[in-house]
Design a protein around this motif. Sequence first.
Motif, PDB file in Angstrom:
ATOM      1  N   GLU A   1     -26.614  -8.682 -14.548  1.00 14.65           N
ATOM      2  CA  GLU A   1     -27.743  -8.281 -13.699  1.00 14.65           C
ATOM      3  C   GLU A   1     -27.791  -6.771 -13.482  1.00 14.65           C
ATOM      4  N   ALA A   2     -26.632  -6.150 -13.335  1.00 18.51           N
ATOM      5  CA  ALA A   2     -26.563  -4.712 -13.087  1.00 18.51           C
ATOM      6  C   ALA A   2     -25.089  -4.317 -13.145  1.00 18.51           C
ATOM      7  N   PRO A   3     -24.836  -3.091 -13.506  1.00 13.48           N
ATOM      8  CA  PRO A   3     -25.803  -2.033 -13.815  1.00 13.48           C
ATOM      9  C   PRO A   3     -26.040  -1.906 -15.318  1.00 13.48           C
ATOM     10  N   GLU A   4     -27.098  -1.199 -15.681  1.00  8.64           N
ATOM     11  CA  GLU A   4     -27.327  -0.847 -17.072  1.00  8.64           C
ATOM     12  C   GLU A   4     -26.647   0.499 -17.322  1.00  8.64           C
ATOM     13  N   VAL A   5     -25.696   0.513 -18.218  1.00  6.52           N
ATOM     14  CA  VAL A   5     -24.900   1.718 -18.464  1.00  6.52           C
ATOM     15  C   VAL A   5     -25.561   2.564 -19.545  1.00  6.52           C
ATOM     16  N   ALA A   6     -25.839   3.817 -19.230  1.00  6.40           N
ATOM     17  CA  ALA A   6     -26.305   4.794 -20.220  1.00  6.40           C
ATOM     18  C   ALA A   6     -25.086   5.548 -20.735  1.00  6.40           C
ATOM     19  N   LEU A   7     -24.968   5.702 -22.034  1.00  3.87           N
ATOM     20  CA  LEU A   7     -23.778   6.319 -22.606  1.00  3.87           C
ATOM     21  C   LEU A   7     -23.815   7.845 -22.581  1.00  3.87           C
ATOM     22  N   ALA A   8     -24.997   8.416 -22.544  1.00  2.00           N
ATOM     23  CA  ALA A   8     -25.103   9.877 -22.609  1.00  2.00           C
ATOM     24  C   ALA A   8     -24.284  10.595 -21.537  1.00  2.00           C
ATOM     25  N   PRO A   9     -24.307  10.145 -20.263  1.00  2.00           N
ATOM     26  CA  PRO A   9     -23.508  10.843 -19.247  1.00  2.00           C
ATOM     27  C   PRO A   9     -22.001  10.782 -19.504  1.00  2.00           C
ATOM     28  N   TYR A  10     -21.565   9.848 -20.357  1.00  2.00           N
ATOM     29  CA  TYR A  10     -20.140   9.696 -20.644  1.00  2.00           C
ATOM     30  C   TYR A  10     -19.739  10.331 -21.977  1.00  2.00           C
ATOM     31  N   ALA A  11     -20.630  11.083 -22.567  1.00  2.00           N
ATOM     32  CA  ALA A  11     -20.380  11.616 -23.910  1.00  2.00           C
ATOM     33  C   ALA A  11     -19.076  12.399 -23.991  1.00  2.00           C
ATOM     34  N   GLU A  12     -18.876  13.313 -23.040  1.00  2.00           N
ATOM     35  CA  GLU A  12     -17.673  14.149 -23.078  1.00  2.00           C
ATOM     36  C   GLU A  12     -16.423  13.339 -22.789  1.00  2.00           C
ATOM     37  N   ALA A  13     -16.498  12.433 -21.824  1.00  2.00           N
ATOM     38  CA  ALA A  13     -15.317  11.658 -21.444  1.00  2.00           C
ATOM     39  C   ALA A  13     -14.917  10.644 -22.516  1.00  2.00           C
ATOM     40  N   LEU A  14     -15.888  10.023 -23.128  1.00  2.00           N
ATOM     41  CA  LEU A  14     -15.575   9.041 -24.169  1.00  2.00           C
ATOM     42  C   LEU A  14     -15.047   9.703 -25.433  1.00  2.00           C
ATOM     43  N   ASP A  15     -15.654  10.823 -25.784  1.00  2.00           N
ATOM     44  CA  ASP A  15     -15.286  11.537 -27.010  1.00  2.00           C
ATOM     45  C   ASP A  15     -15.478  10.588 -28.210  1.00  2.00           C
ATOM     46  N   ASP A  16     -15.130  11.042 -29.374  1.00  2.00           N
ATOM     47  CA  ASP A  16     -15.326  10.224 -30.580  1.00  2.00           C
ATOM     48  C   ASP A  16     -14.445   8.976 -30.550  1.00  2.00           C
TER      49      ASP A  16
ATOM     50  N   ASP B   1     -23.434   6.796 -11.403  1.00  2.00           N
ATOM     51  CA  ASP B   1     -23.670   8.185 -11.788  1.00  2.00           C
ATOM     52  C   ASP B   1     -22.544   9.086 -11.266  1.00  2.00           C
ATOM     53  N   ILE B   2     -22.066   8.797 -10.065  1.00  2.00           N
ATOM     54  CA  ILE B   2     -20.919   9.532  -9.532  1.00  2.00           C
ATOM     55  C   ILE B   2     -19.701   9.301 -10.427  1.00  2.00           C
ATOM     56  N   HIS B   3     -19.546   8.081 -10.888  1.00  2.00           N
ATOM     57  CA  HIS B   3     -18.419   7.757 -11.783  1.00  2.00           C
ATOM     58  C   HIS B   3     -18.491   8.581 -13.059  1.00  2.00           C
ATOM     59  N   ALA B   4     -19.671   8.694 -13.653  1.00  2.00           N
ATOM     60  CA  ALA B   4     -19.816   9.462 -14.888  1.00  2.00           C
ATOM     61  C   ALA B   4     -19.451  10.923 -14.663  1.00  2.00           C
TER      62      ALA B   4
ATOM     63  N   ALA C   1     -16.268  13.132 -16.232  1.00  2.00           N
ATOM     64  CA  ALA C   1     -16.467  14.398 -16.942  1.00  2.00           C
ATOM     65  C   ALA C   1     -15.499  15.460 -16.458  1.00  2.00           C
ATOM     66  N   VAL C   2     -15.104  15.361 -15.190  1.00  2.00           N
ATOM     67  CA  VAL C   2     -14.191  16.350 -14.604  1.00  2.00           C
ATOM     68  C   VAL C   2     -12.730  16.011 -14.899  1.00  2.00           C
ATOM     69  N   SER C   3     -12.397  14.720 -14.803  1.00  2.00           N
ATOM     70  CA  SER C   3     -10.979  14.338 -14.870  1.00  2.00           C
ATOM     71  C   SER C   3     -10.516  13.921 -16.263  1.00  2.00           C
ATOM     72  N   THR C   4     -11.449  13.752 -17.207  1.00  2.00           N
ATOM     73  CA  THR C   4     -11.140  13.352 -18.590  1.00  2.00           C
ATOM     74  C   THR C   4     -10.149  12.185 -18.662  1.00  2.00           C
ATOM     75  N   PRO C   5     -10.580  10.972 -18.294  1.00  2.00           N
ATOM     76  CA  PRO C   5      -9.691   9.801 -18.359  1.00  2.00           C
ATOM     77  C   PRO C   5      -9.421   9.406 -19.810  1.00  2.00           C
ATOM     78  N   ASP C   6      -8.519   8.441 -19.974  1.00  2.00           N
ATOM     79  CA  ASP C   6      -8.236   7.929 -21.314  1.00  2.00           C
ATOM     80  C   ASP C   6      -9.518   7.345 -21.905  1.00  2.00           C
ATOM     81  N   PRO C   7      -9.989   7.840 -23.053  1.00  2.00           N
ATOM     82  CA  PRO C   7     -11.302   7.419 -23.567  1.00  2.00           C
ATOM     83  C   PRO C   7     -11.372   5.953 -23.962  1.00  2.00           C
ATOM     84  N   VAL C   8     -10.296   5.406 -24.488  1.00  2.00           N
ATOM     85  CA  VAL C   8     -10.306   3.990 -24.887  1.00  2.00           C
ATOM     86  C   VAL C   8     -10.369   3.099 -23.654  1.00  2.00           C
TER      87      VAL C   8
END
Length: 359
Positions: free
Chosen positions: A112-127, A83-86, A90-97
């Motif tokens: 086994e873990a972790p289960e990644v939710a995509l919603a917190p990465y919406a802005e960073a991933l972009d389209d 969650d800290i990573h997400a 969001a702050v640093s806008t890394p390369d989305p690919v």
Amino acid sequence: MNSLPAAVASALAEAGGEDDADWPACWQELTAVSVELQSLLLTDPGPELVALVEQIVTQLADGVAGSRRHRVELAELTHRVLDIHARACAVSTPDPVRLADWLLDLQLEHPEAPEVALAPYAEALDDEGLAHYRERAVALFEPLPVVGFGETGRYDRARWALLRVMEELAEYTDDVDLQLLVLSKDLSSGWHYLQVATVLRDAGRADEALEWIDRGLRATGGRGAALRLIDLAVEEHLRRAAPHRAVAVCREAFLVRPNLEIYLKARALVVHTDEWPPLRAELVEHLVRDGGRLAIEVYRRIVEVELARRGVQEQEVVVGWLRQLRGLQPDAFADYLEHIKSRHVADRELLDELSRRGL
């Protein structure tokens, strides 16, 4: 900042030892790293923090895989650090690919873990990042073999991880085609065909839904989820103002596997029309030709239903059925007939008609 990965490695190494007494101190050290990362998120966000958190998430995920006694605690901590990573992304806008690749690789290499939710990465991933994530995930998932009807699915670590990735992706994007791709990889029971057909129906793709219903009915042979599949088909044909097709579905299903519920569905559709007498005769004649135990049981149940609902015309039909049933099951028929008479002892009209017909 650079000392944190070493602290995590040291704590995990000690936690993996035989002496569980070391665990409280190890856990305290690991949680302290998590707190420090949260502080850095406020004071020093940027690409370096993203890379650092990624390294620590990977370490913790490895720790989950290698731990037997503390897997749950480590998994929960991994989620917190992720969650800290997400938030850092969001702050640093890394390369989305590159971010998309890292998120996907993390899950595939650590089922086994972790289960990644995509919603917190919406802005960073972009389209761009999301499209790359989807393309890679689908390319990996599509070649997986389909679990056929009646088979037992073999969910190894790789398949399980991909399945989890695809389910989250389908839910996040609300993509019906992705959802169908996931569901259609497991067709081990009629309920799976029903799931696919229901999703298609709800998405307004009724023609495809009916095709999957037909496939499901052929696969099930009238068992399991067949009745619910028939319900779905009947509902759709009635919605299309095509009751003749709804009746045809019931008729075909009954001929494959006689069933009282299907008989009643067909009856309800056409009982007040001229179609019912010939259809009823066809269904009953099929039972007579079948002659097996299942057919006889269904035959008896139909007789009971018609006795409960009968009018003058139905009474004559029921009497005719009883005479046919006597031919099918001569040894047990006398007891069955006495059972009917005892249940309808107050119905003189029925008893007289049975007597008049030699029953």
